[in-house]
Design a protein around this motif. Structure first.
Motif, mmCIF file in Angstrom:
data_model
loop_
_atom_site.group_PDB
_atom_site.id
_atom_site.type_symbol
_atom_site.label_atom_id
_atom_site.label_comp_id
_atom_site.label_asym_id
_atom_site.label_seq_id
_atom_site.Cartn_x
_atom_site.Cartn_y
_atom_site.Cartn_z
ATOM 1 N N ALA A 59 -13.494 38.623 107.597
ATOM 2 C CA ALA A 59 -12.949 39.884 107.093
ATOM 3 C C ALA A 59 -13.476 40.179 105.690
ATOM 4 N N SER A 60 -13.639 41.473 105.406
ATOM 5 C CA SER A 60 -14.102 41.934 104.098
ATOM 6 C C SER A 60 -13.071 42.889 103.517
ATOM 7 N N LEU A 61 -12.910 42.841 102.218
ATOM 8 C CA LEU A 61 -11.998 43.744 101.529
ATOM 9 C C LEU A 61 -12.767 45.019 101.189
ATOM 10 N N ILE A 62 -12.305 46.159 101.712
ATOM 11 C CA ILE A 62 -13.031 47.419 101.577
ATOM 12 C C ILE A 62 -12.243 48.387 100.686
ATOM 13 N N ALA A 63 -12.925 48.939 99.698
ATOM 14 C CA ALA A 63 -12.313 49.874 98.755
ATOM 15 C C ALA A 63 -11.972 51.196 99.446
ATOM 16 N N PRO A 64 -10.961 51.894 98.942
ATOM 17 C CA PRO A 64 -10.530 53.153 99.554
ATOM 18 C C PRO A 64 -11.652 54.179 99.724
ATOM 19 N N GLY A 65 -12.546 54.266 98.772
ATOM 20 C CA GLY A 65 -13.637 55.237 98.835
ATOM 21 C C GLY A 65 -14.668 54.943 99.909
ATOM 22 N N SER A 66 -14.604 53.772 100.496
ATOM 23 C CA SER A 66 -15.549 53.384 101.545
ATOM 24 C C SER A 66 -14.926 53.437 102.932
ATOM 25 N N LEU A 67 -13.781 54.115 103.029
ATOM 26 C CA LEU A 67 -13.071 54.219 104.304
ATOM 27 C C LEU A 67 -12.988 55.666 104.761
ATOM 28 N N ARG A 68 -13.027 55.857 106.076
ATOM 29 C CA ARG A 68 -12.873 57.177 106.695
ATOM 30 C C ARG A 68 -11.628 57.129 107.575
ATOM 31 N N ILE A 69 -10.759 58.116 107.409
ATOM 32 C CA ILE A 69 -9.524 58.203 108.179
ATOM 33 C C ILE A 69 -9.753 59.188 109.326
ATOM 34 N N LEU A 123 -8.417 47.784 101.900
ATOM 35 C CA LEU A 123 -8.039 47.342 103.241
ATOM 36 C C LEU A 123 -8.978 46.243 103.718
ATOM 37 N N TRP A 124 -8.395 45.190 104.282
ATOM 38 C CA TRP A 124 -9.196 44.138 104.888
ATOM 39 C C TRP A 124 -9.698 44.639 106.239
ATOM 40 N N MET A 125 -11.019 44.587 106.449
ATOM 41 C CA MET A 125 -11.640 45.018 107.707
ATOM 42 C C MET A 125 -12.346 43.803 108.309
ATOM 43 N N SER A 126 -12.288 43.705 109.643
ATOM 44 C CA SER A 126 -12.929 42.569 110.308
ATOM 45 C C SER A 126 -13.664 43.032 111.560
ATOM 46 N N ALA A 127 -14.553 42.181 112.023
ATOM 47 C CA ALA A 127 -15.305 42.412 113.259
ATOM 48 C C ALA A 127 -15.387 41.091 113.997
ATOM 49 N N LYS A 128 -15.496 41.181 115.295
ATOM 50 C CA LYS A 128 -15.564 39.973 116.114
ATOM 51 C C LYS A 128 -16.701 39.064 115.627
ATOM 52 N N GLY A 129 -16.347 37.819 115.355
ATOM 53 C CA GLY A 129 -17.331 36.838 114.910
ATOM 54 C C GLY A 129 -17.712 36.929 113.444
ATOM 55 N N ILE A 167 -18.842 46.505 114.696
ATOM 56 C CA ILE A 167 -17.836 47.549 114.568
ATOM 57 C C ILE A 167 -16.639 46.916 113.882
ATOM 58 N N GLU A 168 -16.368 47.368 112.682
ATOM 59 C CA GLU A 168 -15.275 46.798 111.904
ATOM 60 C C GLU A 168 -13.996 47.596 112.102
ATOM 61 N N GLU A 169 -12.886 46.876 112.193
ATOM 62 C CA GLU A 169 -11.572 47.469 112.361
ATOM 63 C C GLU A 169 -10.626 46.870 111.332
ATOM 64 N N PRO A 170 -9.539 47.572 111.024
ATOM 65 C CA PRO A 170 -8.576 47.009 110.076
ATOM 66 C C PRO A 170 -8.063 45.650 110.564
ATOM 67 N N ALA A 171 -8.037 44.695 109.661
ATOM 68 C CA ALA A 171 -7.539 43.357 110.000
ATOM 69 C C ALA A 171 -6.031 43.423 110.185
ATOM 70 N N ILE A 172 -5.559 42.856 111.281
ATOM 71 C CA ILE A 172 -4.127 42.846 111.547
ATOM 72 C C ILE A 172 -3.677 41.406 111.744
ATOM 73 N N THR A 173 -2.545 41.086 111.142
ATOM 74 C CA THR A 173 -1.972 39.749 111.237
ATOM 75 C C THR A 173 -0.597 39.874 111.891
ATOM 76 N N SER A 174 0.094 38.788 112.005
ATOM 77 C CA SER A 174 1.451 38.830 112.561
ATOM 78 C C SER A 174 2.406 39.633 111.663
ATOM 79 N N LYS A 175 2.021 39.824 110.392
ATOM 80 C CA LYS A 175 2.837 40.593 109.448
ATOM 81 C C LYS A 175 2.465 42.074 109.435
ATOM 82 N N GLY A 176 1.328 42.426 110.012
ATOM 83 C CA GLY A 176 0.851 43.805 110.022
ATOM 84 C C GLY A 176 -0.560 43.899 109.471
ATOM 85 N N TYR A 177 -0.981 45.123 109.184
ATOM 86 C CA TYR A 177 -2.311 45.352 108.605
ATOM 87 C C TYR A 177 -2.307 44.849 107.170
#
Length: 92
Positions: free
Chosen positions: A73-83, A64-70, A18-28
């Motif tokens: 992170a992968s860089l995902i194009a806007p057309g491959s995202l669901r809001i 958007l950078w998306m990551s999953a536990k273990g 399950i991939e989620e937006p990558a978040i850092t100390s600076k934000g997403y």
């Protein structure tokens, strides 16, 4: 498209994760397509503090950078995202 953004999903997630937006100390973390083949470089990253801000940038063509536990992170194009919004369910 109304309502607060509650989740951003990858349309075709990697198998078994399950991939989620990558978040850092600076934000997403996002990448500007204007940087072409160099958009993935960390020094060119753009950060957003909220998912609503992320969606504004996605609508402008940012990836958007998306990551999953273990997993790395992968860089995902806007057309491959669901809001997903709180009020009106899933929208693109």
């Amino acid at each position: 498209m109304h309502g607060r953004v509650i989740r951003i999903e990858r349309i075709s997630s990697r198998a078994g994760v399950i991939e989620e937006p990558a978040i850092t100390s600076k934000g997403y973390q996002l990448a500007d397509a204007a940087h072409g083949k160099n958009k993935h470089h960390a020094e060119l990253a753009v950060y957003a503090k909220s998912l609503d801000e992320v969606v504004v940038l996605i609508n402008k063509g940012f990836s958007l950078w998306m990551s999953a536990k273990g997993k790395r992170a992968s860089l995902i194009a806007p057309g491959s995202l669901r809001i997903v919004r709180s009020e009106d369910g899933i929208s693109a």
